[in-house]
Design a protein around this motif. Sequence first.
Motif, PDB file in Angstrom:
ATOM      1  N   ALA A 132      -0.542 -16.189  27.447  1.00  0.00           N
ATOM      2  CA  ALA A 132      -1.152 -16.809  28.634  1.00  0.00           C
ATOM      3  C   ALA A 132      -0.926 -15.952  29.876  1.00  0.00           C
ATOM      4  O   ALA A 132       0.160 -15.403  30.066  1.00  0.00           O
ATOM      5  CB  ALA A 132      -0.536 -18.195  28.854  1.00  0.00           C
ATOM      6  N   MET A 155      -4.620 -22.656  24.242  1.00  0.00           N
ATOM      7  CA  MET A 155      -3.326 -23.301  24.427  1.00  0.00           C
ATOM      8  C   MET A 155      -3.609 -24.793  24.579  1.00  0.00           C
ATOM      9  O   MET A 155      -4.225 -25.218  25.559  1.00  0.00           O
ATOM     10  CB  MET A 155      -2.681 -22.712  25.688  1.00  0.00           C
ATOM     11  CG  MET A 155      -1.182 -22.665  25.645  1.00  0.00           C
ATOM     12  SD  MET A 155      -0.459 -24.243  25.987  1.00  0.00           S
ATOM     13  CE  MET A 155      -0.578 -24.258  27.757  1.00  0.00           C
ATOM     14  N   MET A 211      -2.045 -27.415  25.308  1.00  0.00           N
ATOM     15  CA  MET A 211      -1.499 -28.243  26.392  1.00  0.00           C
ATOM     16  C   MET A 211      -2.233 -28.001  27.710  1.00  0.00           C
ATOM     17  O   MET A 211      -1.911 -28.610  28.733  1.00  0.00           O
ATOM     18  CB  MET A 211      -0.006 -27.971  26.566  1.00  0.00           C
ATOM     19  CG  MET A 211       0.820 -28.583  25.444  1.00  0.00           C
ATOM     20  SD  MET A 211       2.586 -28.247  25.449  1.00  0.00           S
ATOM     21  CE  MET A 211       2.851 -27.351  26.904  1.00  0.00           C
ATOM     22  N   GLY A 246      -2.444 -22.757  19.870  1.00  0.00           N
ATOM     23  CA  GLY A 246      -0.990 -22.807  19.996  1.00  0.00           C
ATOM     24  C   GLY A 246      -0.540 -24.039  20.728  1.00  0.00           C
ATOM     25  O   GLY A 246      -1.331 -24.690  21.425  1.00  0.00           O
ATOM     26  N   ALA A 247       0.742 -24.354  20.550  1.00  0.00           N
ATOM     27  CA  ALA A 247       1.412 -25.416  21.293  1.00  0.00           C
ATOM     28  C   ALA A 247       0.802 -26.793  21.059  1.00  0.00           C
ATOM     29  O   ALA A 247       0.751 -27.618  21.969  1.00  0.00           O
ATOM     30  CB  ALA A 247       1.440 -25.077  22.785  1.00  0.00           C
ATOM     31  N   GLY A 248       0.349 -27.050  19.836  1.00  0.00           N
ATOM     32  CA  GLY A 248      -0.165 -28.383  19.536  1.00  0.00           C
ATOM     33  C   GLY A 248      -1.006 -28.429  18.281  1.00  0.00           C
ATOM     34  O   GLY A 248      -1.051 -27.473  17.507  1.00  0.00           O
ATOM     35  N   ASN A 249      -1.677 -29.578  18.125  1.00  0.00           N
ATOM     36  CA  ASN A 249      -2.458 -29.862  16.922  1.00  0.00           C
ATOM     37  C   ASN A 249      -3.960 -29.841  17.273  1.00  0.00           C
ATOM     38  O   ASN A 249      -4.431 -30.673  18.032  1.00  0.00           O
ATOM     39  CB  ASN A 249      -2.017 -31.259  16.443  1.00  0.00           C
ATOM     40  CG  ASN A 249      -2.788 -31.738  15.239  1.00  0.00           C
ATOM     41  OD1 ASN A 249      -3.870 -31.227  14.912  1.00  0.00           O
ATOM     42  ND2 ASN A 249      -2.248 -32.735  14.568  1.00  0.00           N
ATOM     43  N   ALA A 307       4.090 -24.415  13.377  1.00  0.00           N
ATOM     44  CA  ALA A 307       5.541 -24.230  13.452  1.00  0.00           C
ATOM     45  C   ALA A 307       6.236 -25.180  12.483  1.00  0.00           C
ATOM     46  O   ALA A 307       7.453 -25.303  12.489  1.00  0.00           O
ATOM     47  CB  ALA A 307       6.021 -24.455  14.883  1.00  0.00           C
ATOM     48  N   GLU A 355       4.637 -18.900  13.219  1.00  0.00           N
ATOM     49  CA  GLU A 355       5.361 -18.251  14.322  1.00  0.00           C
ATOM     50  C   GLU A 355       6.769 -18.804  14.446  1.00  0.00           C
ATOM     51  O   GLU A 355       6.959 -19.989  14.729  1.00  0.00           O
ATOM     52  CB  GLU A 355       4.587 -18.465  15.636  1.00  0.00           C
ATOM     53  CG  GLU A 355       5.218 -17.742  16.812  1.00  0.00           C
ATOM     54  CD  GLU A 355       4.428 -17.952  18.105  1.00  0.00           C
ATOM     55  OE1 GLU A 355       3.316 -17.427  18.201  1.00  0.00           O
ATOM     56  OE2 GLU A 355       4.940 -18.659  18.986  1.00  0.00           O
ATOM     57  N   GLY A 386       7.672 -17.071  24.775  1.00  0.00           N
ATOM     58  CA  GLY A 386       6.846 -18.225  25.105  1.00  0.00           C
ATOM     59  C   GLY A 386       7.315 -19.480  24.391  1.00  0.00           C
ATOM     60  O   GLY A 386       8.495 -19.605  24.035  1.00  0.00           O
ATOM     61  N   HIS A 387       6.381 -20.380  24.186  1.00  0.00           N
ATOM     62  CA  HIS A 387       6.659 -21.685  23.579  1.00  0.00           C
ATOM     63  C   HIS A 387       7.168 -21.501  22.158  1.00  0.00           C
ATOM     64  O   HIS A 387       6.507 -20.836  21.362  1.00  0.00           O
ATOM     65  CB  HIS A 387       5.357 -22.476  23.591  1.00  0.00           C
ATOM     66  CG  HIS A 387       5.494 -23.872  23.102  1.00  0.00           C
ATOM     67  ND1 HIS A 387       6.370 -24.763  23.650  1.00  0.00           N
ATOM     68  CD2 HIS A 387       4.846 -24.532  22.118  1.00  0.00           C
ATOM     69  CE1 HIS A 387       6.263 -25.925  23.012  1.00  0.00           C
ATOM     70  NE2 HIS A 387       5.343 -25.806  22.089  1.00  0.00           N
ATOM     71  N   VAL A 388       8.313 -22.044  21.840  1.00  0.00           N
ATOM     72  CA  VAL A 388       8.891 -21.794  20.512  1.00  0.00           C
ATOM     73  C   VAL A 388       9.116 -23.080  19.723  1.00  0.00           C
ATOM     74  O   VAL A 388       9.429 -24.130  20.286  1.00  0.00           O
ATOM     75  CB  VAL A 388      10.233 -21.021  20.601  1.00  0.00           C
ATOM     76  CG1 VAL A 388       9.987 -19.589  21.030  1.00  0.00           C
ATOM     77  CG2 VAL A 388      11.230 -21.706  21.534  1.00  0.00           C
ATOM     78  N   VAL A 422      10.891 -22.719  25.814  1.00  0.00           N
ATOM     79  CA  VAL A 422      10.187 -21.472  26.104  1.00  0.00           C
ATOM     80  C   VAL A 422      11.205 -20.323  26.124  1.00  0.00           C
ATOM     81  O   VAL A 422      12.247 -20.430  26.767  1.00  0.00           O
ATOM     82  CB  VAL A 422       9.488 -21.600  27.487  1.00  0.00           C
ATOM     83  CG1 VAL A 422       9.100 -20.245  28.037  1.00  0.00           C
ATOM     84  CG2 VAL A 422       8.250 -22.486  27.396  1.00  0.00           C
ATOM     85  N   LEU A 452       8.145 -14.160  30.146  1.00  0.00           N
ATOM     86  CA  LEU A 452       8.173 -14.534  28.727  1.00  0.00           C
ATOM     87  C   LEU A 452       8.330 -13.274  27.875  1.00  0.00           C
ATOM     88  O   LEU A 452       7.668 -12.265  28.120  1.00  0.00           O
ATOM     89  CB  LEU A 452       6.890 -15.278  28.341  1.00  0.00           C
ATOM     90  CG  LEU A 452       6.631 -16.600  29.073  1.00  0.00           C
ATOM     91  CD1 LEU A 452       5.360 -17.264  28.562  1.00  0.00           C
ATOM     92  CD2 LEU A 452       7.814 -17.552  28.937  1.00  0.00           C
TER      93      LEU A 452
END
Length: 314
Positions: free
Chosen positions: A22, A72, A74, A96-99, A119, A138, A144-146, A230, A277
């Motif tokens: 991002a 992303m 979110m 990334g960061a969700g469904n 994840a 990942e 970043g978001h982990v 993060v 990040l």
Amino acid sequence: MIRSEICEMLGIRYPVFQGGMAWIADGKLAAAVSNGGGLGIVAAGNAPGEYVREQIRIAKSLTDRPIGVNIMLMSPFVDEVAKIVVEEGAEVVTTGAGNPSKYMEAWKVANIKVIPVVASVALAKLMTRLGASALIAEGGESGGHVGELTTMALVPQICDATTLPVIAAGGIADGRGFAAALMLGACGVQMGTRFLAAEECTIHPIYKEKIVKANDLCTMVTGKRLGHPVRSLRTQFARRYSKAEYGGASDEELEALATGALRLAVQEGDTENGCFLAGQIAAMVDRVQPAADIIKEVIEEAEPLLSRASSWVK
Ligand code: TUI
């Protein structure tokens, strides 16, 4: 020559993706990676749809090869970005960061190959059922978001849970990481931090310098308390945030501290208030070089390692 099923599926030369970072992964970086034979990815991040449209157009003006867009989930603009990737003819969407379930059908109808970051095994199974083309596993070594699991633990578990090709991400910076990822069952890798030091990456020079000078213990994870962990460089900002997080700051105070911090790092190189990040392999990135050379180097390092792997078997 290293090739795998993901090369045939996407029409790319090498099974190397560039992470959808991002504020960082713009059309110029994505095109350089795709021209170098990998899959370049434009990151939507938290940006409005029109910015994403412009970056896709820039990427497409600089390369004829396939490019991806990372969404992303979110982001407040996720619904409009989900439509724009269809309108602009992106070949691949990573998420990334969700469904991403609710967008999958529309993307598939538009012939977009959907490759979600997963994840967990549960999301891998759901994405397989809903028709993803491949998965990115990942691990928490990434910037970043982990998620919770490491790449070493996550990749084989995702491979066991799906019939789809799996791309490994998190903690991979060179040919050794690439070869190891294949041994874990992946058929390609995604790298983010290594591409921060690409010549074509337009982040502030101070950000690049921090990556090139980083050492092994220079990253930390913040944001666990709000449920969005993060990984970033251990800067003044990260320490201050961590202190606030574990020292009783309110949720609103934490949100206010973090707002705009990534932009300050990327565009201004602000070492006091910026959030840089970066993944755990930052210390392995020791110079700035063209994106195409990064890909070539990783592949050329991995080839002899993989050729010699049979020497372990007596
Ligand atoms: O998304 C990333 N890395 C990112 S996103 C980002 S922007 C951001 N800024 C502040 C807070 C949060 C994000 C910076 N870096 N990597 C891919 C990734 N996805 N890692 C982990 C996941 C993930 C986590 C949970 C994917 C799916 C998931 O499932 C949740 C569910 O609902 O099942």
